[in-house]
Structure formats: C-alpha cells, structure tokens
Design an enzyme around this catalytic site. Structure first.
Site, PDB file in Angstrom:
ATOM      1  N   LEU A 122       0.839  -1.221   0.097  1.00  0.00           N
ATOM      2  CA  LEU A 122      -0.048   0.154  -0.059  1.00  0.00           C
ATOM      3  C   LEU A 122       0.903   1.079   0.068  1.00  0.00           C
ATOM      4  O   LEU A 122       1.634   1.225   0.615  1.00  0.00           O
ATOM      5  CB  LEU A 122      -1.079  -0.023   1.109  1.00  0.00           C
ATOM      6  N   ASP A 123       0.501   2.214  -0.836  1.00  0.00           N
ATOM      7  CA  ASP A 123       1.351   3.392  -0.977  1.00  0.00           C
ATOM      8  C   ASP A 123       1.204   4.351   0.392  1.00  0.00           C
ATOM      9  O   ASP A 123       0.229   4.013   0.973  1.00  0.00           O
ATOM     10  CB  ASP A 123       0.765   4.327  -2.174  1.00  0.00           C
ATOM     11  N   PRO A 124       2.463   5.017   0.640  1.00  0.00           N
ATOM     12  CA  PRO A 124       2.442   5.827   1.927  1.00  0.00           C
ATOM     13  C   PRO A 124       0.846   6.562   1.927  1.00  0.00           C
ATOM     14  O   PRO A 124       0.457   6.655   3.315  1.00  0.00           O
ATOM     15  CB  PRO A 124       3.602   6.798   1.916  1.00  0.00           C
TER      16      PRO A 124
END
Length: 299
Positions: free
Chosen positions: A45-47
């Site tokens: 999951l992206d930041p």
C-alpha cells in the site's frame, strides 16, 4: 509470536515496509531470528493509502502468491481537474483541465471501458522493477522511467458519491497487480480534464476485512486461503506428502469462501490439513495429489 497471517491496518503516512519492520521487532523480542521467523507483507500500500495489509510470518511467507489472485476491494477519492506525475495528491502537477462539464452520467459511462481484462501502464513511482530496481527509486532520482503495460483485471467499479466538479468517491474490486492510481489517471485523460487520487483505502482481500486503526487479527490453520479446497491427511499420508509422493484424491472439502461470480479462476491449490494445521499445498496429478509447497511444521 506464532507463524501465520496477521491482518493489520496500515495508517496513512506509514510505508508498508515500516509495518513489516514493526513485526520484525516483535519477532526479535520473542527471541527468534529472522531466519527462524521470516516476515513479509502480502501486497504493498502506498504511503498516502491506508487499510488492510496482510503480514505473513514463518512458513506463511510461501503463501504470498495466493493473495495476489483473489479479489481486493478499495474505496478511493478521485480529484478532477489535476493530473500528477505519480497519480496521487503527493505528486507534482503535470496537467490541469476543466472539469465543470462532468456529470454523474458521463462518469458512469467512463468506467465501462476499464472493466474486465485490460492493459494498464503502472505509475512511474510504482514498485515494479526496472533493471532489477524498483521504478520509484529511479523516479525519485529524477531518472526517466518507462514501464511496459501489464495485463490487469477490474471486476467491478461503481461511484459512491460525487461532489462535482471537484471530486468523486469510487469503490472497486480488482485482482492483485491493479493500480488504482493508474485508473484515476486514465479516467482523467479519457474525460479530458485530468485526475488523481486524494485518498485510497483497501477494505478487503478475499473474505478478510481491514481490522481498523490499531487492530490486528491472527489467522492460522483452516483460516488460511479459505478460497481453496482442503484435504485432511493423517498416518502414512503425512510421510508421503513430506517426501514428495502422491496420495489419493480422497475426500476434498469445498472452499470455505467462494469467489464472486465471474471472477477469474485463480487455479487455487488444495490445502493439506493435519490436526487442524496447514502443512502443505497440493496439486492434482493424474487422479492423485502431490505437494507443490511444503509448510512444515505447519501453520
């Protein structure tokens, strides 16, 4: 600290690896080495995103590929009128357009071409590897990154609400490897106004739901890969499976959870269960079963 899959919540701002690192510290605190209890996550999951992040510990790290092929559901906020270089709100603005002509009807129609199997170019800041290095590392150094399209699958997508012309909320279910940022980018281009994601929340993977902030759930035994059929093994069959010999098909128990109708068949293996523990994954060969993945001493 036990082997298995831990369903954790990744908050906005954290990296997926930082959540893995926290679990690694727990492993060390329990007196185990990383070799004794390896840890990885089951899908980045992206930041800027939040939501369900499966953490795989011990032999469960061998199950990662089977999380990739089942449905993942997301809720996203799409902002209209601005395209960014990485597809989210943290990126550099590369295009601005007029979104005042957007309507709920045009947005419904815009989703249709993206359903099913399509070719999708991943964002330059994705974790896809280029020359053995993640693309995002090259992009962050200012290097030009050109990624080839990938074949991806979008099972369903529907708009939850609109605040036009500024933004819309979308819920979608896809197969692993799908980039919601890329969908927002392509929708904005198709509509001529540009778009990016302001929010992304992974709510489910298969039957597993995001436990929410601070929550974590441990899965083991029959709770693992419930979309797979199972076969209870005992006695001599245990040794046969351990040593790579086939066993009879026997009585296969159907999956505990079914894929949504029409979702691509993941060609899932059969789970070998011994005394309530998942000890191997099996494949049918000429009317019998043989282990393709060993998980001893079991999960």
């Amino acid at each position: 600290m036990k082997p298995g899959i831990y369903l954790a919540h990744k908050p906005v701002g954290a990296t997926s690896f930082s959540i893995v690192r926290d679990l690694m510290r727990e492993v060390e605190t329990a007196g185990l080495s990383r070799k004794q209890m390896p840890v990885c996550h089951g899908g980045t999951l992206d930041p800027f995103a939040e939501g369900l992040l499966p953490l795989l510990a011990g032999p469960a790290t061998h199950l990662m590929e089977w999380l990739h092929v089942v449905p993942k559901t997301y809720e996203a906020e799409v902002v209209w009128g601005v395209e960014t270089d990485n597809g989210d709100l943290l990126g550099r603005v590369i295009h601005e357009g007029d979104a005042t002509a957007l309507t709920a009807e045009t947005l419904e129609a815009a989703l249709i071409p993206f359903l099913g199997w399509t070719e999708q170019v991943p964002p330059a800041t994705s974790a896809k590897k280029v020359g053995g290095e993640p693309a995002y590392k090259k992009a962050h150094r200012g290097e030009a990154v050109e990624l080839p399209p990938s074949r991806v699958y979008l099972h369903e997508a529907r708009w939850l609400s609109h605040e036009l012309p500024r933004s819309s909320r979308l819920r979608l279910t896809c197969r692993g490897g799908y980039y919601v940022r890329a969908l927002a980018r392509e929708l904005g281009r198709a509509l001529g106004c540009g778009a990016h994601l302001a929010r992304l929340h992974r709510t489910t993977i298969g039957p597993w739901a995001d436990p929410g902030p601070g929550g974590r759930l441990w899965l083991h035994g029959p709770e693992l890969l419930p979309w797979c059929a199972s076969r209870v093994i005992a006695g001599d069959e245990v040794n046969d499976v351990k040593h790579g010999r086939t066993i009879p098909l026997g009585e296969l128990r159907p999956p505990d959870w079914r894929l949504p109708e029409g979702f691509p068949d993941p060609e899932a293996p059969v789970r070998a269960l011994q005394k309530g523990r998942l000890v191997a994954l099996l494949r049918e060969q000429e009317g019998a079963l043989r282990a393709v993945t060993h998980l001893w001493p079991g999960l």
